[in-house]
Design a protein around this motif. Structure first.
Motif, PDB file in Angstrom:
ATOM      1  N   VAL A  11       0.866  -1.186   0.000  1.00  0.00           N
ATOM      2  CA  VAL A  11       0.000   0.000   0.000  1.00  0.00           C
ATOM      3  C   VAL A  11       0.900   1.233   0.000  1.00  0.00           C
ATOM      4  CG1 VAL A  11      -2.042  -0.986   1.121  1.00  0.00           C
ATOM      5  CG2 VAL A  11      -0.166  -0.132   2.535  1.00  0.00           C
ATOM      6  N   HIS A  12       0.380   2.318  -0.563  1.00  0.00           N
ATOM      7  CA  HIS A  12       1.193   3.532  -0.661  1.00  0.00           C
ATOM      8  C   HIS A  12       0.414   4.781  -0.272  1.00  0.00           C
ATOM      9  CE1 HIS A  12      -0.660   2.366  -4.482  1.00  0.00           C
ATOM     10  NE2 HIS A  12      -1.032   3.640  -4.494  1.00  0.00           N
ATOM     11  N   SER A  13      -0.799   4.575   0.291  1.00  0.00           N
ATOM     12  CA  SER A  13      -1.660   5.700   0.687  1.00  0.00           C
ATOM     13  C   SER A  13      -2.809   5.142   1.500  1.00  0.00           C
ATOM     14  CB  SER A  13      -2.230   6.381  -0.560  1.00  0.00           C
ATOM     15  OG  SER A  13      -3.021   5.446  -1.275  1.00  0.00           O
ATOM     16  N   ARG A  35       1.391  -0.414  -9.810  1.00  0.00           N
ATOM     17  CA  ARG A  35       1.578  -0.673 -11.243  1.00  0.00           C
ATOM     18  C   ARG A  35       0.215  -0.712 -11.947  1.00  0.00           C
ATOM     19  NH1 ARG A  35       4.848  -5.981 -10.902  1.00  0.00           N
ATOM     20  NH2 ARG A  35       4.585  -6.074 -13.154  1.00  0.00           N
ATOM     21  N   ALA A  36      -0.787  -1.287 -11.272  1.00  0.00           N
ATOM     22  CA  ALA A  36      -2.140  -1.335 -11.860  1.00  0.00           C
ATOM     23  C   ALA A  36      -2.686   0.080 -12.023  1.00  0.00           C
ATOM     24  CB  ALA A  36      -3.067  -2.152 -10.963  1.00  0.00           C
ATOM     25  N   SER A  37      -2.438   0.938 -11.044  1.00  0.00           N
ATOM     26  CA  SER A  37      -3.023   2.283 -11.101  1.00  0.00           C
ATOM     27  C   SER A  37      -2.371   3.107 -12.212  1.00  0.00           C
ATOM     28  CB  SER A  37      -2.920   2.986  -9.745  1.00  0.00           C
ATOM     29  OG  SER A  37      -1.585   3.347  -9.479  1.00  0.00           O
ATOM     30  N   TYR A  38      -1.104   2.862 -12.499  1.00  0.00           N
ATOM     31  CA  TYR A  38      -0.448   3.609 -13.597  1.00  0.00           C
ATOM     32  C   TYR A  38      -1.151   3.325 -14.925  1.00  0.00           C
ATOM     33  CZ  TYR A  38       3.043   5.389 -16.851  1.00  0.00           C
ATOM     34  OH  TYR A  38       3.663   6.086 -17.853  1.00  0.00           O
ATOM     35  N   ASN A  39      -1.354   2.038 -15.186  1.00  0.00           N
ATOM     36  CA  ASN A  39      -2.011   1.680 -16.450  1.00  0.00           C
ATOM     37  C   ASN A  39      -3.423   2.261 -16.530  1.00  0.00           C
ATOM     38  OD1 ASN A  39       0.188   0.324 -17.304  1.00  0.00           O
ATOM     39  ND2 ASN A  39      -0.687  -1.725 -17.205  1.00  0.00           N
ATOM     40  N   ALA A  40      -4.151   2.152 -15.417  1.00  0.00           N
ATOM     41  CA  ALA A  40      -5.543   2.630 -15.410  1.00  0.00           C
ATOM     42  C   ALA A  40      -5.585   4.151 -15.570  1.00  0.00           C
ATOM     43  CB  ALA A  40      -6.216   2.217 -14.090  1.00  0.00           C
ATOM     44  N   MET A  41      -4.692   4.866 -14.918  1.00  0.00           N
ATOM     45  CA  MET A  41      -4.701   6.333 -14.998  1.00  0.00           C
ATOM     46  C   MET A  41      -4.289   6.807 -16.389  1.00  0.00           C
ATOM     47  SD  MET A  41      -3.501   7.832 -11.296  1.00  0.00           S
ATOM     48  CE  MET A  41      -1.972   6.969 -11.080  1.00  0.00           C
ATOM     49  N   LEU A  42      -3.274   6.143 -16.943  1.00  0.00           N
ATOM     50  CA  LEU A  42      -2.799   6.561 -18.268  1.00  0.00           C
ATOM     51  C   LEU A  42      -3.876   6.329 -19.323  1.00  0.00           C
ATOM     52  CD1 LEU A  42      -0.381   7.748 -19.784  1.00  0.00           C
ATOM     53  CD2 LEU A  42       0.482   5.437 -20.118  1.00  0.00           C
ATOM     54  N   ASP A  43      -4.544   5.184 -19.213  1.00  0.00           N
ATOM     55  CA  ASP A  43      -5.616   4.863 -20.151  1.00  0.00           C
ATOM     56  C   ASP A  43      -6.743   5.889 -20.045  1.00  0.00           C
ATOM     57  OD1 ASP A  43      -6.912   3.151 -22.048  1.00  0.00           O
ATOM     58  OD2 ASP A  43      -8.247   2.509 -20.426  1.00  0.00           O
ATOM     59  N   THR A  44      -7.119   6.231 -18.817  1.00  0.00           N
ATOM     60  CA  THR A  44      -8.200   7.195 -18.606  1.00  0.00           C
ATOM     61  C   THR A  44      -7.791   8.572 -19.137  1.00  0.00           C
ATOM     62  OG1 THR A  44      -8.975   5.965 -16.683  1.00  0.00           O
ATOM     63  CG2 THR A  44      -9.622   8.274 -16.804  1.00  0.00           C
ATOM     64  N   ILE A  53       5.396   7.084  -5.898  1.00  0.00           N
ATOM     65  CA  ILE A  53       4.251   8.026  -5.845  1.00  0.00           C
ATOM     66  C   ILE A  53       4.737   9.462  -5.764  1.00  0.00           C
ATOM     67  CG2 ILE A  53       2.495   6.463  -4.905  1.00  0.00           C
ATOM     68  CD1 ILE A  53       3.075   7.950  -2.149  1.00  0.00           C
ATOM     69  N   LYS A  54       5.992   9.643  -5.346  1.00  0.00           N
ATOM     70  CA  LYS A  54       6.560  10.998  -5.327  1.00  0.00           C
ATOM     71  C   LYS A  54       7.364  11.267  -6.595  1.00  0.00           C
ATOM     72  CE  LYS A  54       6.735  11.040  -0.286  1.00  0.00           C
ATOM     73  NZ  LYS A  54       5.716  12.072  -0.049  1.00  0.00           N
ATOM     74  N   GLY A  55       7.351  10.306  -7.517  1.00  0.00           N
ATOM     75  CA  GLY A  55       8.075  10.459  -8.775  1.00  0.00           C
ATOM     76  C   GLY A  55       9.578  10.391  -8.585  1.00  0.00           C
ATOM     77  N   LYS A  56      10.014   9.722  -7.510  1.00  0.00           N
ATOM     78  CA  LYS A  56      11.448   9.691  -7.201  1.00  0.00           C
ATOM     79  C   LYS A  56      12.013   8.269  -7.301  1.00  0.00           C
ATOM     80  CE  LYS A  56      11.523  13.697  -4.207  1.00  0.00           C
ATOM     81  NZ  LYS A  56      11.477  14.181  -2.831  1.00  0.00           N
ATOM     82  N   PRO A  57      13.332   8.159  -7.540  1.00  0.00           N
ATOM     83  CA  PRO A  57      13.922   6.816  -7.605  1.00  0.00           C
ATOM     84  C   PRO A  57      13.986   6.164  -6.215  1.00  0.00           C
ATOM     85  CG  PRO A  57      15.622   8.496  -7.825  1.00  0.00           C
ATOM     86  CD  PRO A  57      14.322   9.224  -7.804  1.00  0.00           C
ATOM     87  N   ASP A  58      14.045   4.830  -6.231  1.00  0.00           N
ATOM     88  CA  ASP A  58      14.050   4.040  -4.987  1.00  0.00           C
ATOM     89  C   ASP A  58      15.491   3.940  -4.453  1.00  0.00           C
ATOM     90  OD1 ASP A  58      13.409   2.243  -2.979  1.00  0.00           O
ATOM     91  OD2 ASP A  58      13.227   0.519  -4.330  1.00  0.00           O
ATOM     92  N   ILE A  59      16.038   5.071  -4.025  1.00  0.00           N
ATOM     93  CA  ILE A  59      17.439   5.088  -3.570  1.00  0.00           C
ATOM     94  C   ILE A  59      17.564   5.707  -2.172  1.00  0.00           C
ATOM     95  CG2 ILE A  59      18.521   5.085  -5.870  1.00  0.00           C
ATOM     96  CD1 ILE A  59      18.686   8.163  -5.676  1.00  0.00           C
ATOM     97  N   PRO A  93       7.429 -12.672  -4.716  1.00  0.00           N
ATOM     98  CA  PRO A  93       7.386 -13.247  -6.071  1.00  0.00           C
ATOM     99  C   PRO A  93       6.939 -12.243  -7.134  1.00  0.00           C
ATOM    100  CG  PRO A  93       5.468 -13.939  -4.811  1.00  0.00           C
ATOM    101  CD  PRO A  93       6.279 -13.080  -3.901  1.00  0.00           C
ATOM    102  N   THR A  94       7.797 -11.248  -7.395  1.00  0.00           N
ATOM    103  CA  THR A  94       7.464 -10.249  -8.420  1.00  0.00           C
ATOM    104  C   THR A  94       7.831 -10.776  -9.805  1.00  0.00           C
ATOM    105  OG1 THR A  94       7.901  -8.471  -6.855  1.00  0.00           O
ATOM    106  CG2 THR A  94       7.870  -7.864  -9.179  1.00  0.00           C
ATOM    107  N   THR A  95       9.051 -11.273  -9.947  1.00  0.00           N
ATOM    108  CA  THR A  95       9.484 -11.761 -11.266  1.00  0.00           C
ATOM    109  C   THR A  95       9.053 -13.217 -11.478  1.00  0.00           C
ATOM    110  OG1 THR A  95      11.618 -12.295 -10.283  1.00  0.00           O
ATOM    111  CG2 THR A  95      11.466 -10.215 -11.513  1.00  0.00           C
ATOM    112  N   TYR A  96       9.079 -14.021 -10.429  1.00  0.00           N
ATOM    113  CA  TYR A  96       8.659 -15.433 -10.563  1.00  0.00           C
ATOM    114  C   TYR A  96       7.168 -15.545 -10.183  1.00  0.00           C
ATOM    115  CZ  TYR A  96      10.223 -15.347  -5.610  1.00  0.00           C
ATOM    116  OH  TYR A  96      10.435 -15.023  -4.282  1.00  0.00           O
TER     117      TYR A  96
END
Ligand code: SPV
Ligand code: MG
Length: 288
Positions: A13-15, A243-252, A49-55, A216-219
């Motif tokens: 979760v992120h929010s 990842r699901a929300s990106y596709n849904a938002m971009l499509d909308t 969600i902040k548009g920043k790299p995971d570093i 299990p993200t890749t497997y």
């Protein structure tokens, strides 16, 4: 949950809003209702969600604000992705902050230097921490916690860094026996998952009861039942909701641009009435 001997199902979760989505999610599988047991505060999605790299550029304070939002609207337990944990002196305070917020456990990974997301694998430099230094960090965290319930998991990045199973096993042994970790997370970005199964076979011979987390993200063809069979206790779906929300938002967004109005997307988005009642279900209570 781990002691109940069934796999614990965890999702990112992120929010506060995404936590409400998880609370609403349930399904019927093999004739019984399944829900998510627990939440994961991911460094990847908290950064994304902040548009920043995971570093580790998103601060602990910013990360904890998100966790606070989540815990205000959800009763599910939450595990916190603590990245490298930073210096042990700082990690001690992070543990106490997490405990105060009501977080159930933290996972710290045995990397050092500029942390890179594990899913880059060896495309980026993945430097591993000295074993004794990492054990010391875990021990400092365990000494800092106030309650006996809080759990610290040591995350193994040896497979991600291409250092192999033997290195991974040696480190895992040390983190549990010398560092005092309550459990481990075994991570891999291989598509087959065979390295995870091979590691687990040897790990379970030596440590039948130490809790193990898998991501299990890749497997992702591997099922929860197969993970449980291999001795995994906790399965984390670490990034799928964002990842699901990106596709849904971009499509909308694209469809609104194409049509010059929003009617075309109505059937694929949350109805406004549902939206406002989802975040404010106190109508009856406020009426009295
Ligand atoms: C995260 O969710 O931030 C994780 C898992 O650390 S991974 O992105 O696979 O490294
Ligand atoms: Mg992370």
């Amino acid at each position: 949950m781990v002691q109940e001997k069934r796999i614990v199902r965890v999702i990112e979760v992120h929010s506060g809003f995404s936590a409400l989505v998880v609370d609403a999610a349930s399904a019927s599988r093999d004739g019984r209702e399944v829900t998510f047991d627990c939440l994961w505060s991911s460094s990847l999605t908290s950064s994304a969600i902040k548009g920043k790299p995971d570093i580790e550029t998103v601060t602990t304070s910013e990360r904890l604000h998100i966790v606070d939002d989540v815990l205000e609207v959800s009763d599910k337990p939450i595990l916190y992705d603590g990245d490298t944990g930073g210096a042990k002196e700082i990690f001690a305070f992070t543990v106490r902050k997490l405990e105060r917020l009501g977080v159930s456990g933290v996972v710290i990974e045995d990397k050092c230097g500029l942390k890179q997301n594990s899913l880059f694998g060896t495309d980026r430099v993945q430097s591993l921490e000295d074993v004794d230094v990492f054990c010391d960090k875990i021990r400092t965290g365990k000494d800092a916690q106030v309650t006996s319930h809080f759990m610290i998991f040591a995350r193994l990045e040896a497979l991600i860094a291409g250092l192999g199973e033997e290195e991974c096993l040696q480190r895992a042994r040390a983190y549990v026996t010398k560092g005092g970790a309550d459990g481990i997370m075994i991570h891999s970005k291989e598509k087959e998952g065979t390295d995870i199964f091979s590691f687990m076979k040897r790990w379970r011979q030596e440590f039948p009861d130490v809790p193990v987390i898998a991501v299990p993200t890749t497997y992702n063809h591997v099922t929860e039942d197969e993970l449980q069979e291999a001795g995994i206790n906790i399965c984390i779906y670490a990034n799928q909701l964002l990842r699901a929300s990106y596709n849904a938002m971009l499509d909308t967004a694209t469809k609104i641009l194409q049509a010059g109005r929003a009617k075309e997307v109505d059937s694929q988005i949350l109805p406004t009435k549902k939206m406002i009642s989802l975040i404010d279900d106190n109508t009856e209570k406020s009426d009295c």
